[in-house]
Design an enzyme around this catalytic site. Structure first.
Site, PDB file in Angstrom:
ATOM      1  N   THR A  94       0.906  -1.308  -0.097  1.00 43.08           N
ATOM      2  CA  THR A  94       0.020   0.035  -0.045  1.00 43.08           C
ATOM      3  C   THR A  94       0.998   1.136  -0.053  1.00 43.08           C
ATOM      4  O   THR A  94       2.088   1.250   0.583  1.00 43.08           O
ATOM      5  CB  THR A  94      -0.945  -0.043   1.429  1.00 43.08           C
ATOM      6  OG1 THR A  94      -1.534   1.171   1.260  1.00 43.08           O
ATOM      7  CG2 THR A  94      -0.296  -0.318   2.503  1.00 43.08           C
TER       8      THR A  94
ATOM      9  N   TYR B 173      -2.041   0.193  10.475  1.00 48.04           N
ATOM     10  CA  TYR B 173      -2.058  -0.602   9.242  1.00 48.04           C
ATOM     11  C   TYR B 173      -0.758  -0.601   8.207  1.00 48.04           C
ATOM     12  O   TYR B 173      -0.335  -1.646   7.657  1.00 48.04           O
ATOM     13  CB  TYR B 173      -3.326  -0.277   8.256  1.00 48.04           C
ATOM     14  CG  TYR B 173      -3.617  -0.477   6.753  1.00 48.04           C
ATOM     15  CD1 TYR B 173      -3.943  -1.935   6.441  1.00 48.04           C
ATOM     16  CD2 TYR B 173      -3.284   0.386   5.770  1.00 48.04           C
ATOM     17  CE1 TYR B 173      -3.994  -1.877   5.172  1.00 48.04           C
ATOM     18  CE2 TYR B 173      -3.393   0.170   4.499  1.00 48.04           C
ATOM     19  CZ  TYR B 173      -3.922  -1.366   4.389  1.00 48.04           C
ATOM     20  OH  TYR B 173      -3.887  -1.839   2.991  1.00 48.04           O
TER      21      TYR B 173
HETATM   22  N1  NAP Z   1      -8.470  -1.222  -0.306  1.00 45.85           N
HETATM   23  C1  NAP Z   1      -7.472  -0.310  -0.625  1.00 45.85           C
HETATM   24  O1  NAP Z   1      -7.930   0.815  -0.978  1.00 45.85           O
HETATM   25  C2  NAP Z   1      -6.256  -0.717  -0.742  1.00 45.85           C
HETATM   26  C3  NAP Z   1      -5.242   0.494  -0.932  1.00 45.85           C
HETATM   27  C4  NAP Z   1      -3.752   0.111  -1.176  1.00 45.85           C
HETATM   28  C5  NAP Z   1      -3.610  -1.329  -1.021  1.00 45.85           C
HETATM   29  N2  NAP Z   1      -4.518  -2.066  -0.695  1.00 45.85           N
HETATM   30  C6  NAP Z   1      -3.934  -3.634  -0.754  1.00 45.85           C
HETATM   31  O2  NAP Z   1      -4.435  -4.533  -1.681  1.00 45.85           O
HETATM   32  C7  NAP Z   1      -4.676  -5.665  -1.338  1.00 45.85           C
HETATM   33  C8  NAP Z   1      -5.959  -6.204  -1.692  1.00 45.85           C
HETATM   34  O3  NAP Z   1      -7.000  -5.255  -1.157  1.00 45.85           O
HETATM   35  P1  NAP Z   1      -8.332  -5.449  -1.209  1.00 45.85           P
HETATM   36  O4  NAP Z   1      -9.192  -4.102  -1.016  1.00 45.85           O
HETATM   37  O5  NAP Z   1      -8.820  -6.393  -2.089  1.00 45.85           O
HETATM   38  O6  NAP Z   1      -8.917  -6.167   0.266  1.00 45.85           O
HETATM   39  P2  NAP Z   1     -10.218  -6.729   1.011  1.00 45.85           P
HETATM   40  O7  NAP Z   1     -11.272  -6.304  -0.256  1.00 45.85           O
HETATM   41  O8  NAP Z   1     -10.255  -6.332   2.157  1.00 45.85           O
HETATM   42  O9  NAP Z   1      -9.908  -8.210   0.779  1.00 45.85           O
HETATM   43  C9  NAP Z   1      -9.247  -8.948   1.562  1.00 45.85           C
HETATM   44  C10 NAP Z   1      -9.516 -10.428   1.586  1.00 45.85           C
HETATM   45  O10 NAP Z   1      -8.679 -10.964   2.719  1.00 45.85           O
HETATM   46  C11 NAP Z   1      -9.397 -11.885   3.519  1.00 45.85           C
HETATM   47  N3  NAP Z   1      -8.625 -12.416   4.750  1.00 45.85           N
HETATM   48  C12 NAP Z   1      -8.516 -11.470   5.790  1.00 45.85           C
HETATM   49  N4  NAP Z   1      -7.752 -12.244   6.498  1.00 45.85           N
HETATM   50  C13 NAP Z   1      -7.291 -13.403   5.937  1.00 45.85           C
HETATM   51  C14 NAP Z   1      -6.296 -14.474   6.542  1.00 45.85           C
HETATM   52  N5  NAP Z   1      -5.999 -14.566   7.645  1.00 45.85           N
HETATM   53  N6  NAP Z   1      -6.329 -15.394   5.503  1.00 45.85           N
HETATM   54  C15 NAP Z   1      -6.865 -15.541   4.486  1.00 45.85           C
HETATM   55  N7  NAP Z   1      -7.700 -14.454   3.779  1.00 45.85           N
HETATM   56  C16 NAP Z   1      -7.839 -13.370   4.795  1.00 45.85           C
HETATM   57  C17 NAP Z   1     -10.441 -10.955   3.707  1.00 45.85           C
HETATM   58  O11 NAP Z   1     -11.769 -11.933   4.396  1.00 45.85           O
HETATM   59  P3  NAP Z   1     -12.632 -11.112   5.491  1.00 45.85           P
HETATM   60  O12 NAP Z   1     -13.153 -10.053   4.626  1.00 45.85           O
HETATM   61  O13 NAP Z   1     -13.386 -12.079   5.801  1.00 45.85           O
HETATM   62  O14 NAP Z   1     -11.716 -10.460   6.434  1.00 45.85           O
HETATM   63  C18 NAP Z   1     -10.859 -10.548   2.371  1.00 45.85           C
HETATM   64  O15 NAP Z   1     -11.872 -11.388   1.464  1.00 45.85           O
HETATM   65  C19 NAP Z   1      -4.449  -5.768   0.105  1.00 45.85           C
HETATM   66  O16 NAP Z   1      -2.902  -6.142   0.396  1.00 45.85           O
HETATM   67  C20 NAP Z   1      -4.421  -4.322   0.658  1.00 45.85           C
HETATM   68  O17 NAP Z   1      -3.577  -4.276   1.777  1.00 45.85           O
HETATM   69  C21 NAP Z   1      -5.577  -2.080  -0.723  1.00 45.85           C
END
Ligand code: NAP
Length: 290
Positions: free
Chosen positions: A102, A126
């Site tokens: 991120t 985070y």
């Molecule tokens: N969203 C943003 O704005 C943003 C910005 C910059 C970078 N990122 C990064 O981009 C990546 C993808 O983000 P995203 O927005 O797609 O995230 P997301 O929608 O929150 O999806 C994360 C998934 O991981 C699952 N998860 C959580 N703990 C876990 C575990 N212990 N084992 C296996 N699965 C687990 C979650 O399940 P639950 O929902 O049940 O917890 C969810 O399905 C992440 O690395 C995030 O840090 C995101």
């Protein structure tokens, strides 16, 4: 290639599912909680061995930025220790890893787009835990890369675009911060990029081991600009009013400036990146069809 996508029910994982069929030479295994927990190392080892996984795209993360301030232990378990588990599991089978990180690893005090080599200084729990995940990959003895992205949204899950659309339909006016600058990223574009990188690396034998890359859509916006575009492109009649960060307090501090320089990913993997408004229009047209 046998590719495990962890956290596959999240925004990015769901977008990878949508584009997977276009990558015929890849066999995909989409897994999320509770079936596969990256915090459980023996479960990971067994799954990887049984399914002959040679590549992981790690989309699993604890992404609740404000809640992480109160839940530092669980955030670290997933974003730090969980990534180390993946690195150890892949080291045993000499596998590849694409790990997602991120822009929140930066403090945002700069005024030029961040390069991969710029000093990190996360301001919240985070960001700190995500930085620990990055270190696990770059110091690990595996063929792993980190892709940092920013302001991710999708037609799936909960995100800024969907929240603005909902609120914009309920209210006449919305206050949105204009003094934080970054770049929105359509998770669908990032999904394709992850798979294009794997295909390109296979073809060219490029060795990117231990590298960090930046990926967002092109351009720069404030959250205010982003919200205005969401209303305009979605034809939602809601006035967006610019406010300052100080007038919208949150538990976690966010960087004022987190635009990412993407020259390295474009050069190394011949990636073309769409302008953020064009990609937003695509997501909104998908949402309008629902
Ligand atoms: N969203 C943003 O704005 C943003 C910005 C910059 C970078 N990122 C990064 O981009 C990546 C993808 O983000 P995203 O927005 O797609 O995230 P997301 O929608 O929150 O999806 C994360 C998934 O991981 C699952 N998860 C959580 N703990 C876990 C575990 N212990 N084992 C296996 N699965 C687990 C979650 O399940 P639950 O929902 O049940 O917890 C969810 O399905 C992440 O690395 C995030 O840090 C995101």
């Amino acid at each position: 290639m046998n590719i495990l996508v962890t956290g596959s029910n999240g925004q990015l994982g769901s977008e990878i599912k949508d584009v997977a069929a276009s990558y015929k030479s890849f066999r995909f295994f989409f897994m999320d909680l509770p079936a596969l927990d990256i915090c459980n190392s023996s479960e990971l080892d067994i799954f990887i061995a049984k399914n002959k996984i040679d590549t992981v795209i790690n989309c699993a993360a604890y992404t609740a930025v404000d809640a992480a301030e109160e839940n530092a232990v669980i955030a670290e378990q997933v974003n730090g220790a969980g990534v180390l588990n993946l690195v150890h599991a892949l080291a045993k089978v000499k596998g590849k890893l694409i790990h997602i990180s991120t822009d929140y690893v930066f403090d945002g005090n700069g005024f030029l787009p961040y390069q991969e080599s710029d000093k990190t200084n996360p301001m919240g729990v985070y960001g700190k835990t995500k930085r620990n995940g990055e270190l696990a990959v770059i110091n690990g003895d595996i063929d792993g890369i980190v892709i940092r992205t920013s302001w991710l949204y999708s037609a799936y899950g909960t995100n800024f675009v969907k929240t603005m659309r909902r609120l914009g339909k309920e209210r006449n006016k919305l206050d949105v911060i204009y003094d934080q600058l970054g770049t929105p990223t359509n998770a669908s574009d990032l999904a394709k990029t992850c798979l294009d990188i794997l295909a390109f690396s296979k073809e060219t034998n490029i060795n990117a081991k231990g590298n960090i890359y930046h990926y967002s859509n092109e351009g720069v916006a404030s959250w205010y600009d982003f919200a205005k575009a969401i209303m305009e492109l979605g034809k939602i009649d809601c006035e967006v009013i610019p406010i300052e960060t100080k007038d919208y307090p949150t538990a976690a501090k966010r960087p004022h400036f987190s635009v990412l320089n993407k020259a390295k990913i474009k050069n190394d993997f011949e990636i073309e990146i769409p302008y953020w408004r064009a990609s937003l229009a695509q997501c909104i047209s998908k949402l309008n069809q629902e």
